[in-house]
Design a protein around this motif. Structure first.
Motif, PDB file in Angstrom:
ATOM      1  N   GLY A 157       0.821  -1.185  -0.111  1.00 18.72           N
ATOM      2  CA  GLY A 157      -0.168   0.099  -0.105  1.00 18.72           C
ATOM      3  C   GLY A 157       0.927   1.241  -0.103  1.00 18.72           C
ATOM      4  N   GLY A 158       1.846   1.274   0.550  1.00 19.43           N
ATOM      5  CA  GLY A 158       2.790   2.432   0.649  1.00 19.43           C
ATOM      6  C   GLY A 158       3.375   2.729  -0.485  1.00 19.43           C
ATOM      7  N   ASP A 159       3.753   1.482  -1.350  1.00 13.59           N
ATOM      8  CA  ASP A 159       4.365   1.735  -2.632  1.00 13.59           C
ATOM      9  C   ASP A 159       3.430   2.347  -3.560  1.00 13.59           C
ATOM     10  N   LEU A 160       2.136   1.933  -3.558  1.00 14.78           N
ATOM     11  CA  LEU A 160       1.217   2.647  -4.435  1.00 14.78           C
ATOM     12  C   LEU A 160       0.773   3.996  -4.173  1.00 14.78           C
ATOM     13  N   ILE A 161       0.830   4.206  -2.863  1.00 11.57           N
ATOM     14  CA  ILE A 161       0.659   5.786  -2.279  1.00 11.57           C
ATOM     15  C   ILE A 161       1.906   6.678  -2.878  1.00 11.57           C
ATOM     16  N   GLY A 162       3.155   5.863  -2.545  1.00  9.73           N
ATOM     17  CA  GLY A 162       4.312   6.762  -3.097  1.00  9.73           C
ATOM     18  C   GLY A 162       4.301   7.016  -4.529  1.00  9.73           C
ATOM     19  N   MET A 163       3.859   6.082  -5.285  1.00 12.40           N
ATOM     20  CA  MET A 163       3.980   6.173  -6.843  1.00 12.40           C
ATOM     21  C   MET A 163       2.953   7.117  -7.249  1.00 12.40           C
ATOM     22  N   ALA A 164       1.918   7.084  -6.434  1.00 11.76           N
ATOM     23  CA  ALA A 164       0.721   8.402  -7.059  1.00 11.76           C
ATOM     24  C   ALA A 164       1.320   9.691  -6.436  1.00 11.76           C
ATOM     25  N   LEU A 165       1.993   9.746  -5.384  1.00  8.03           N
ATOM     26  CA  LEU A 165       2.424  10.878  -5.010  1.00  8.03           C
ATOM     27  C   LEU A 165       3.577  11.613  -5.947  1.00  8.03           C
ATOM     28  N   ALA A 166       4.475  10.361  -6.434  1.00  2.00           N
ATOM     29  CA  ALA A 166       5.411  10.690  -7.337  1.00  2.00           C
ATOM     30  C   ALA A 166       4.820  11.106  -8.815  1.00  2.00           C
ATOM     31  N   PHE A 167       3.751  10.690  -9.094  1.00  2.00           N
ATOM     32  CA  PHE A 167       2.983  10.951 -10.509  1.00  2.00           C
ATOM     33  C   PHE A 167       2.549  12.415 -10.159  1.00  2.00           C
ATOM     34  N   VAL A 168       2.066  12.759  -8.953  1.00  2.00           N
ATOM     35  CA  VAL A 168       1.657  14.308  -8.998  1.00  2.00           C
ATOM     36  C   VAL A 168       2.843  15.101  -8.982  1.00  2.00           C
ATOM     37  N   MET A 169       3.916  14.656  -8.681  1.00  2.00           N
ATOM     38  CA  MET A 169       5.229  15.599  -8.783  1.00  2.00           C
ATOM     39  C   MET A 169       5.533  15.559 -10.434  1.00  2.00           C
ATOM     40  N   THR A 170       5.464  14.489 -11.127  1.00  2.00           N
ATOM     41  CA  THR A 170       5.667  14.515 -12.424  1.00  2.00           C
ATOM     42  C   THR A 170       4.742  15.459 -13.087  1.00  2.00           C
TER      43      THR A 170
END
Length: 294
Positions: A157-170
Motif C-alpha cells: 500500500g505504501g508503494d502505491l501511495i508513493g507512486m501516486a505522489l510521485a506522479f503528482v510531482m511528475t
C-alpha cells in the motif's frame, strides 16, 4: 579575414557554453538524485523536514541569486501569474515527492518521476494539439511495460501511495516545463525560492518539538541546500546553455542515480523486479528523448 575569425570565436564560445551547461545539468541531476537519500536518512517528522528544507533551500537560492545573477526577489516580474504558477507547482510537487519517498520504495518512486518527458508529450497533445511522433508512442509503450514489470512482484500500500505522489510531482514539473517554454522571461530562480518558502509555510502548523534535534536539523538543512538550492540553481542556469533535448536527457539521469545513493549509504537493496522494470522505463524514456526529433 575578420568574419572568419569572428565565426571561429563564436563557435568556440558556443562549445564552451555547451560544455559548461552540460556540467551544470549533470550537477543538477546529481544534486536532485540525493532526495531519496536525505528523506530516508532523517527520522524527523515530515512537517519538520519540509519546513527546514524549504527555509534552507530558499536561503541557498537567495545567496546564489544575489552573488551570481542579476535577479532580485523583489522584482515585479516575480509576482506575475507565470512565476506564481510555477512557484505553486513547485510547492505541490516537491512536497509530494518527499512524501512519496517516505512511503514508497525508492526505485518505484524515482522511475515514475523519470516519465516526465512522456507526460510533457501528452500535455502538448492535449493542450497545444501538437501530435507526438511514432517514436514517442513507442517510448510510452515501453514505460507502461516497465511499470507493469515493477508491479509484477507485488506492491505494498505504501508503494502505491508513493507512486501516486510521485506522479503528482511528475505532472507538476511537466506544468513548470510547459509554462517556462511559453513564458521564457519567467524568473525561475525567484519562483523556486518562493516555492521553498511556501512549502515551509504549509509545513509550519505541523512542527514538533524534534525541530531542533541537532542531527535531524543538520540533515534537513543539507537536504534543502543540496536538492533545492544547488539542484534548482544548476538546472536553471545550465538549461539555458544546452539544447532543450539534451537538457531533458540529462535531467532524467537523476532517476537511476537515486536508488544508488540509498544503496551505497544506507544499504537499501532494491527488489529485483523494481530494478528490471526501472531499467526498462529509463531505457524507454532515454531512447524517446534521444530519437524523437519531430
Amino acid at each position: 579575414m575578420e568574419p572568419v575569425v569572428r565565426d571561429k570565436t563564436d563557435a568556440a564560445h558556443a562549445r564552451r557554453e555547451r560544455v559548461v551547461g552540460t556540467l551544470l545539468m549533470l550537477g543538477s541531476a546529481t544534486s536532485f538524485s540525493t532526495i531519496g537519500l536525505f528523506t530516508r536518512a532523517t527520522t524527523q517528522p515530515l512537517g519538520d523536514v519540509l519546513f527546514l528544507r524549504g527555509v534552507f533551500g530558499a536561503l541557498a537560492i537567495w545567496v546564489v541569486a544575489r552573488v551570481f545573477t542579476k535577479q532580485r526577489m523583489t522584482d515585479r516580474a516575480n509576482f506575475r501569474w507565470p512565476a506564481l504558477t510555477v512557484a505553486g507547482l513547485f510547492t505541490i510537487g516537491m512536497t509530494s515527492l518527499v512524501g512519496a519517498y517516505r512511503l514508497g520504495g525508492v526505485v518505484n518512486v524515482s522511475v515514475i518521476y523519470a516519465t516526465i518527458p512522456i507526460v510533457v508529450g501528452l500535455a502538448q497533445l492535449l493542450f497545444f494539439r501538437r501530435r507526438p511522433s511514432p517514436v514517442f508512442w513507442v517510448s510510452g509503450a515501453g514505460v507502461v511495460v516497465g511499470v507493469a514489470v515493477m508491479a509484477g512482484g507485488g506492491l505494498t500500500g505504501g508503494d502505491l501511495i508513493g507512486m501516486a505522489l510521485a506522479f503528482v510531482m511528475t505532472v507538476c514539473v511537466a506544468g513548470v516545463i510547459l509554462i517556462s517554454r511559453q513564458h521564457r522571461d519567467t524568473p525561475m530562480l525567484a519562483a523556486s525560492a518562493l516555492a521553498c518558502l511556501l512549502s515551509s509555510l504549509l509545513a509550519a502548523p505541523f512542527l514538533t518539538s524534534d525541530l531542533f534535534d541537532p542531527k535531524g536539523f543538520a540533515i534537513a538543512a543539507l537536504f534543502g541546500i543540496v536538492t533545492l538550492g544547488l539542484g534548482r540553481v544548476f538546472l536553471v542556469v545550465g538549461s539555458g546553455r544546452v539544447p532543450s533535448r539534451d537538457a531533458a536527457l540529462i535531467d532524467v539521469l537523476d532517476a537511476p542515480m537515486t536508488p544508488v545513493w540509498t544503496w551505497l549509504v544506507l544499504g537499501e537493496v532494491p527488489a529485483v523486479n523494481g530494478i528490471a522494470g526501472g531499467c526498462v522505463v529509463i531505457l524507454a524514456v532515454l531512447l524517446g528523448v534521444r530519437y524523437d526529433r519531430e
